[in-house]
Design a protein around this motif. Structure first.
Motif, PDB file in Angstrom:
ATOM      1  N   ARG A 230     -11.796   1.248  -1.476  1.00 45.40           N
ATOM      2  CA  ARG A 230     -12.370   2.727  -1.493  1.00 45.40           C
ATOM      3  C   ARG A 230     -13.830   2.701  -0.977  1.00 45.40           C
ATOM      4  NH1 ARG A 230     -15.065   6.086  -5.304  1.00 45.40           N
ATOM      5  NH2 ARG A 230     -14.809   4.482  -6.974  1.00 45.40           N
TER       6      ARG A 230
ATOM      7  N   ARG B 261       0.743  -1.206  -0.005  1.00 42.98           N
ATOM      8  CA  ARG B 261      -0.013   0.005   0.000  1.00 42.98           C
ATOM      9  C   ARG B 261       0.786   1.305  -0.019  1.00 42.98           C
ATOM     10  NH1 ARG B 261      -5.685  -1.270   1.401  1.00 42.98           N
ATOM     11  NH2 ARG B 261      -5.659  -3.495   0.495  1.00 42.98           N
TER      12      ARG B 261
ATOM     13  N   ALA C 195      -6.917   3.580   1.055  1.00 42.41           N
ATOM     14  CA  ALA C 195      -8.193   4.154   0.535  1.00 42.41           C
ATOM     15  C   ALA C 195      -8.804   4.978   1.446  1.00 42.41           C
ATOM     16  CB  ALA C 195      -8.904   2.788   0.305  1.00 42.41           C
ATOM     17  N   PRO C 196      -9.600   6.065   0.841  1.00 42.26           N
ATOM     18  CA  PRO C 196      -9.868   6.150  -0.464  1.00 42.26           C
ATOM     19  C   PRO C 196      -8.537   7.208  -0.902  1.00 42.26           C
ATOM     20  CG  PRO C 196     -11.208   7.593   0.863  1.00 42.26           C
ATOM     21  CD  PRO C 196     -10.571   6.957   1.803  1.00 42.26           C
ATOM     22  N   ALA C 197      -8.073   6.962  -1.985  1.00 41.65           N
ATOM     23  CA  ALA C 197      -6.971   7.506  -2.509  1.00 41.65           C
ATOM     24  C   ALA C 197      -7.096   7.963  -4.153  1.00 41.65           C
ATOM     25  CB  ALA C 197      -5.357   7.052  -2.310  1.00 41.65           C
TER      26      ALA C 197
ATOM     27  N   TRP D 123      -0.485   4.774   0.108  1.00 44.46           N
ATOM     28  CA  TRP D 123      -1.636   4.611  -0.676  1.00 44.46           C
ATOM     29  C   TRP D 123      -2.709   3.824   0.078  1.00 44.46           C
ATOM     30  CZ3 TRP D 123      -3.242   6.264  -5.343  1.00 44.46           C
ATOM     31  CH2 TRP D 123      -4.096   5.585  -5.983  1.00 44.46           C
TER      32      TRP D 123
ATOM     33  N   ASN E  76      -6.395  15.544   2.743  1.00 43.38           N
ATOM     34  CA  ASN E  76      -4.835  15.770   2.733  1.00 43.38           C
ATOM     35  C   ASN E  76      -4.841  15.805   0.992  1.00 43.38           C
ATOM     36  OD1 ASN E  76      -1.998  14.229   1.985  1.00 43.38           O
ATOM     37  ND2 ASN E  76      -2.010  15.606   3.870  1.00 43.38           N
TER      38      ASN E  76
ATOM     39  N   ARG F 249      -7.129   5.509  -9.182  1.00 38.94           N
ATOM     40  CA  ARG F 249      -7.776   5.702  -7.512  1.00 38.94           C
ATOM     41  C   ARG F 249      -8.162   4.220  -7.051  1.00 38.94           C
ATOM     42  NH1 ARG F 249     -13.477   7.858 -10.103  1.00 38.94           N
ATOM     43  NH2 ARG F 249     -14.339   5.993 -10.222  1.00 38.94           N
ATOM     44  N   THR F 250      -8.181   4.195  -5.879  1.00 37.43           N
ATOM     45  CA  THR F 250      -8.421   2.794  -5.168  1.00 37.43           C
ATOM     46  C   THR F 250     -10.090   2.511  -5.614  1.00 37.43           C
ATOM     47  OG1 THR F 250      -9.274   4.182  -3.190  1.00 37.43           O
ATOM     48  CG2 THR F 250      -6.857   3.140  -3.194  1.00 37.43           C
TER      49      THR F 250
ATOM     50  N   ARG G 254      -5.981  12.433  -0.503  1.00 35.94           N
ATOM     51  CA  ARG G 254      -6.699  11.621   0.601  1.00 35.94           C
ATOM     52  C   ARG G 254      -7.495  12.432   1.226  1.00 35.94           C
ATOM     53  NH1 ARG G 254      -0.949   9.101   2.196  1.00 35.94           N
ATOM     54  NH2 ARG G 254      -0.774  11.269   1.915  1.00 35.94           N
TER      55      ARG G 254
END
Length: 344
Positions: free
Chosen positions: A344, A230, A284-286, A282, A249, A336-337, A246
């Motif tokens: 996600r 991840r 979720a969600p990203a 990485w 952020n 994206r996830t 994220r």
């Protein structure tokens, strides 16, 4: 998969619909689609272009060869938008019956279809055709938009996507300048990307750096997403932007200034440069967005509520529409996830 062939067509009157249809036909042939799929691409382009003429302002049709075996057609406009996009997508019940019926026909014919609209802001319609277009989403969803310089047919930008086990590698390349020589530099970079997707981000960028010494050079960035750890890693040189979002952020992934391929000797005199590696979680969600400098940094995913429930190419098209400079090749990719894989 690499994406390097694309068409960007303004569609404001009926006389421009034929050009949109011809571009879709050319893309389908380049993607190796069968005659039935070529005809489907032509019908979709004709319908979406006609909708832009009759119902939209600022309409553009973006056509690309989305790797071997797939064509992507995206209609983008700046208004007036559709009050109930979900209804029009499903069964055509809209206040403009011809619009709804046309979109429903597109939905039935496309291997993948999606639509995002906000009243007063505009609409993005995505249609993908071909056997590769129907592939199911993996643990990371991906989509992108690519368009040429307005005065060129050769595209100086390009992007690639590769999987090696649980690791996804994304490469975005912007050949220096535009036109044929920029496309040659882009192609050299993506050929190395296809040969060595398992290489780490910084190492792959070093190899591209050496390969491009016999071209005019390029800006490029490589991002890798490791599903096991991840972790996301990113390395770039030149004006290719990376931003990771994220909850609460947003992180800019910084590329090193310079041009890949510049400042090298030839043969034994060539010396690979070191490239800075940026790492991030990485989780979720990203959402990862990468784009070339044909697009400004003046965009924000928060301007498009609900876009995360749509194909990633929808968000890429919205960013392209809102931040396009209009005087260069342009690429936007989104990863994206995936909700389907519990990420996600």
């Amino acid at each position: 998969m690499t994406v390097t062939e694309a068409w960007d067509l303004t569609v404001a009157d009926e006389g421009q619909v034929h050009g949109a249809t011809a571009a879709a036909s050319a893309a389908a042939l380049a993607a190796g689609l069968d005659p039935g799929e070529v005809a489907t691409c032509e019908r979709l382009a004709t319908e979406l272009a006609t909708n832009l003429v009759r119902h939209a302002v600022g309409g553009r049709l973006l056509v690309s060869v989305a790797g071997k075996g797939a064509v992507q057609i995206v209609a983008v406009d700046r208004g007036p938008g559709i009050d109930d996009a979900a209804v029009s997508r499903i069964d055509g019940r809209t206040t403009g019956t011809s619009l709804g019926a046309g979109l429903d026909a597109c939905r039935r014919e496309a291997a993948q279809f999606d639509l995002y609209s906000r009243p007063g802001q505009g609409t993005v319609v995505l249609a993908r055709v071909g056997p590769a277009a129907a592939e199911p989403a993996g643990p990371v969803e991906f989509g992108g938009i690519i368009t040429p310089h307005p005065d060129e047919s050769a595209v100086g930008d390009g992007f690639g996507l590769a999987w090696e086990g649980e690791r996804m590698t994304i490469g975005v390349v912007d050949g220096l300048g535009h036109g044929v020589e920029a496309a040659e530099a882009r192609q050299a970079a993506l050929e190395r990307f296809e040969q060595r997707p398992a290489r780490d981000s910084a190492g792959l960028l070093r190899e591209i750096d050496v390969d491009l010494r016999v071209t005019r050079g390029a800006a490029a960035a490589v991002a890798q997403i490791d599903g096991r750890s991840r972790q996301l890693t990113f390395a770039g040189m030149g004006n290719v932007t990376g931003r990771l979002f994220r909850p609460g952020n947003a992180q800019t992934l910084v590329s090193r200034p310079g041009i890949l391929g510049a400042g090298h000797g030839i043969g034994a005199a060539a010396r690979p440069r070191l490239h800075r590696l940026v790492a991030a979680d990485w989780l979720a969600p990203a959402v990862l967005v990468m784009h070339t400098d044909g697009v400004t940094n003046r965009w924000d995913p928060a301007d498009h509520p609900g876009a995360d429930n749509h194909h990633p190419a929808i968000l890429a098209a919205l960013i392209w529409r809102d931040a396009l400079r209009g005087n260069d090749d342009a690429t936007v990719v989104v990863a994206r996830t995936s909700p389907e894989n519990g990420l996600r």
